[in-house]
Design an enzyme around this catalytic site. Structure first.
Site, mmCIF file in Angstrom:
data_model
loop_
_atom_site.group_PDB
_atom_site.id
_atom_site.type_symbol
_atom_site.label_atom_id
_atom_site.label_comp_id
_atom_site.label_asym_id
_atom_site.label_seq_id
_atom_site.Cartn_x
_atom_site.Cartn_y
_atom_site.Cartn_z
ATOM 1 N N ALA A 37 -3.556 7.726 -5.175
ATOM 2 C CA ALA A 37 -2.293 7.147 -5.371
ATOM 3 C C ALA A 37 -2.246 5.705 -5.546
ATOM 4 O O ALA A 37 -2.344 4.809 -4.803
ATOM 5 C CB ALA A 37 -1.641 7.265 -3.859
ATOM 6 N N GLY B 116 0.852 -1.117 0.058
ATOM 7 C CA GLY B 116 0.202 -0.026 0.023
ATOM 8 C C GLY B 116 0.773 1.111 -0.086
ATOM 9 O O GLY B 116 1.899 1.132 -0.567
ATOM 10 N N ASN B 117 0.193 2.432 0.172
ATOM 11 C CA ASN B 117 0.918 3.787 0.559
ATOM 12 C C ASN B 117 0.484 4.707 1.626
ATOM 13 O O ASN B 117 -0.727 4.259 1.852
ATOM 14 C CB ASN B 117 1.176 4.267 -0.879
ATOM 15 C CG ASN B 117 -0.061 4.815 -1.483
ATOM 16 O OD1 ASN B 117 -0.845 5.633 -0.984
ATOM 17 N ND2 ASN B 117 -0.499 3.910 -2.779
ATOM 18 N N TYR B 118 0.946 5.468 1.617
ATOM 19 C CA TYR B 118 0.715 6.567 2.867
ATOM 20 C C TYR B 118 -0.523 7.563 2.617
ATOM 21 O O TYR B 118 -1.148 8.296 3.212
ATOM 22 C CB TYR B 118 1.819 7.338 3.386
ATOM 23 C CG TYR B 118 3.109 6.405 3.926
ATOM 24 C CD1 TYR B 118 2.595 5.675 5.194
ATOM 25 C CD2 TYR B 118 4.302 6.636 3.502
ATOM 26 C CE1 TYR B 118 3.749 5.010 5.513
ATOM 27 C CE2 TYR B 118 5.130 5.981 4.211
ATOM 28 C CZ TYR B 118 4.880 5.061 5.339
ATOM 29 O OH TYR B 118 5.839 4.363 5.729
ATOM 30 N N SER B 119 -1.194 7.481 1.228
ATOM 31 C CA SER B 119 -2.280 8.266 0.998
ATOM 32 C C SER B 119 -3.413 8.254 2.091
ATOM 33 O O SER B 119 -3.929 7.155 2.175
ATOM 34 C CB SER B 119 -2.881 7.899 -0.429
ATOM 35 O OG SER B 119 -3.985 8.561 -0.688
#
Ligand code: C5P
Length: 401
Positions: free
Chosen positions: A277, A209-212
Site C-alpha cells: 500500500a 502512513g497507512n493501516y497496511s
C-alpha cells in the site's frame, strides 16, 4: 497420484473426531502413502491402536519408550523420515502445546522435530474454537509456517451447531494432494513481491502512513517460496516475520526507497506481485527538526510519489508476469479493471472495503481476481489460504502459451 510413496506421520489427539482418523488413514494408504501413526494418551481413549495399526501395518507410536522390551521411539528420526506431518484431529490442548513447545508427549516432540511441512486439522466445540487463546495459538502456528486446515461449520458431537468440526477426511486428503501437486510449480522462478505500507516523513518524529499490516504480501512470499520460487520481498515498516529460507527480504521505509529497490530487482524477476500500500503523496520538503506547535494552521505541501506498478508495467518484458492489487470502496470492478489496463498488469486482485473481514489489519480477506478474460470471486478466507488461491491463478497464467 500426488501422495504415492509419500511418507506421512499422522498425529491423533483426544477428540471424538479421532474416529474419523481410521477413514483418513485408509484414504491416505489408498492414495499410495506410507503412514506412521503417533497418538496421544487421550487419543487412545477414543480409538484403539489396534484398529489403526491394522490399517497401516505398522505399530502405532504413543510412548517415548517401552519399559517392557526397552524399545525407544526416536521423534528425531520421525522428523527426518516424513514428507509431511498431519495432525488430525488436533484438539485445543494439542494446538496449545504445539504453539508453545510444551513437549510432554510423543506427538508434540515429533512435531517439534519435524523437518517436513505440517498440516493441522483442528476439532473442538465452537466455544473452544472461538476462544481467544485458541485463535492466538492457531495464529502462532500459522506464523511458524504450519498449514491450518480450517474446521468446518455444522453439528458438533455436543449437539451444538457451529465452527469446530474437523474437516472431512476426503477434504483433508485433497489438501495434501493439492499441496504435493502444486509444490514445485514455481521451481526456478524469481518472484518479486512488495508488501506493507510506506512511511513518508513529515519531520524527524512524524510520518504519513497507512493501516497496511503486510500480512497478505508476507503470506504470498511464503506461498511462492514453498512452491520452489526464489523470492525477493520488499517490505515497508511491518511487524511480520519471514519463515522460509528462500525469501530474501529488503526492508524499506518510504515510497521512493521502495521504488528504487523494486525497480532494481525487477529485471532479474519472472514475476512481480505488487501488494504494498504505497503512499500516493509525500511531503515535498520534510522538516529537518521537529515541527513545533503554533497557533496558525499547518499546511503540508505534498507531491505525488512514483507509481511502482505502472513503472514496472512499462518495463515488463514478454516473459514477465505482473500482478497488482486494488483496494476499492466504490465501482470496484470498473476501477480495478481500469488500473489493470493502465498499469499493464496481467491480472489484478480486488478487495473491497465494503466486505466485512477484507482489507487492512485483519487476518482474513475476500478477493475477486480480474484478468482480461475472467472475473473469479472467492469466499472470505484466511490470508494464507487467499495467498494460495492467488498463486494457483498465477501458476495457471504463466502456463498459458
Ligand atoms: O492506484 P492504486 O494505488 O490503487 O493501485 C494499487 C496497485 O498499485 C497495487 O498493486 C499497489 O501495490 C500498486 N502501487 C504501486 N506504487 C504506487 C501506488 C500503487 O506499486 N505508488
Amino acid at each position: 497420484m500426488a501422495l504415492n510413496g509419500k511418507k506421512i506421520v499422522l498425529g491423533i489427539s483426544g477428540s471424538i473426531a479421532a474416529y474419523k482418523a481410521a477413514v483418513l488413514t485408509r484414504l491416505l494408504i489408498k492414495e499410495g502413502a506410507e503412514v506412521q501413526i503417533v497418538i496421544t494418551p487421550a487419543g487412545k481413549e477414543f480409538i484403539t491402536p489396534i484398529t489403526l495399526s491394522a490399517l497401516t501395518s505398522k505399530p502405532v507410536i504413543s510412548e517415548f519408550f517401552s519399559q517392557r522390551d526397552g524399545t525407544w521411539h526416536s521423534h528425531v528420526d520421525l522428523g527426518l523420515w516424513a514428507d509431511a506431518m498431519l495432525i488430525a484431529p488436533a484438539t485445543a490442548a494439542t494446538i496449545g502445546k504445539m504453539a508453545n513447545g510444551i513437549a510432554d508427549n510423543m506427538l508434540i516432540t515429533t512435531y517439534l522435530s519435524m523437518k517436513a511441512p505440517v498440516f493441522i486439522a483442528p476439532a473442538m466445540d465452537l466455544d473452544m474454537c472461538a476462544h481467544p487463546s485458541t485463535v492466538r495459538n492457531l495464529d502462532l502456528l500459522r506464523s511458524y509456517g504450519n498449514h491450518i486446515i480450517e474446521p468446518a461449520s455444522g453439528e458438533l458431537a455436543s449437539k451444538l451447531v457451529g465452527k469446530g468440526r474437523m474437516e472431512e477426511p476426503e477434504n483433508i486428503v485433497k489438501v495434501l494432494q493439492d499441496y504435493f501437486d502444486a509444490k514445485q510449480t514455481l521451481q526456478g522462478k524469481h518472484v518479486l513481491i512488495t508488501a506493507g505500507p510506506t512511511y513518508e516523513q513529515i519531520d524527524p518524529v512524524r510520518f504519513i502512513g497507512n493501516y497496511s499490516s503486510g500480512r497478505m504480501g508476507f503470506a504470498l512470499a511464503e506461498e511462492c517460496a514453498e512452491r520452489g520460487a526464489e523470492v525477493t520481498l520488499i517490505a515497508g515498516p511491518v511487524e511480520q516475520k519471514t519463515v522460509h529460507p528462500a525469501i530474501r527480504r529488503i526492508d524499506v521505509q518510504s515510497a521512493s526507497e521502495m521504488y528504487a529497490a523494486t525497480l532494481s530487482a525487477f529485471p532479474a524477476s519472472d514475476i512481480g506481485i505488487l501488494c504494498a500500500a504505497v503512499a500516493d503523496f509525500t511531503p515535498k520538503d520534510p522538516a529537518r527538526v521537529k515541527i513545533k506547535r503554533e497557533k496558525d494552521d499547518l499546511i503540508l505541501h505534498l507531491v505525488p510519489t512514483q507509481d511502482i506498478a505502472a513503472a514496472l508495467g512499462r518495463e515488463k518484458k514478454a516473459h514477465q508476469c505482473l500482478v497488482g492489487f486494488a483496494l476499492e470502496t466504490n465501482d470496484e470492478v470498473a476501477h480495478a479493471r481500469e488500473k489493470m489496463k493502465r498499469k499493464n498488469l496481467d491480472f489484478i486482485v480486488l478487495n473491497s472495503l465494503n466486505d466485512k473481514g477484507a482489507g487492512f489489519r485483519v487476518s482474513t480477506n475476500k478477493i475477486t481476481i480480474l484478468s482480461q478474460e475472467e472475473q473469479i470471486e472467492f469466499p472470505l478466507k484466511d490470508k494464507r489460504a487467499v495467498a494460495e488461491d492467488i498463486v494457483l491463478h498465477l501458476v495457471k497464467t504463466i502456463a498459458k502459451p
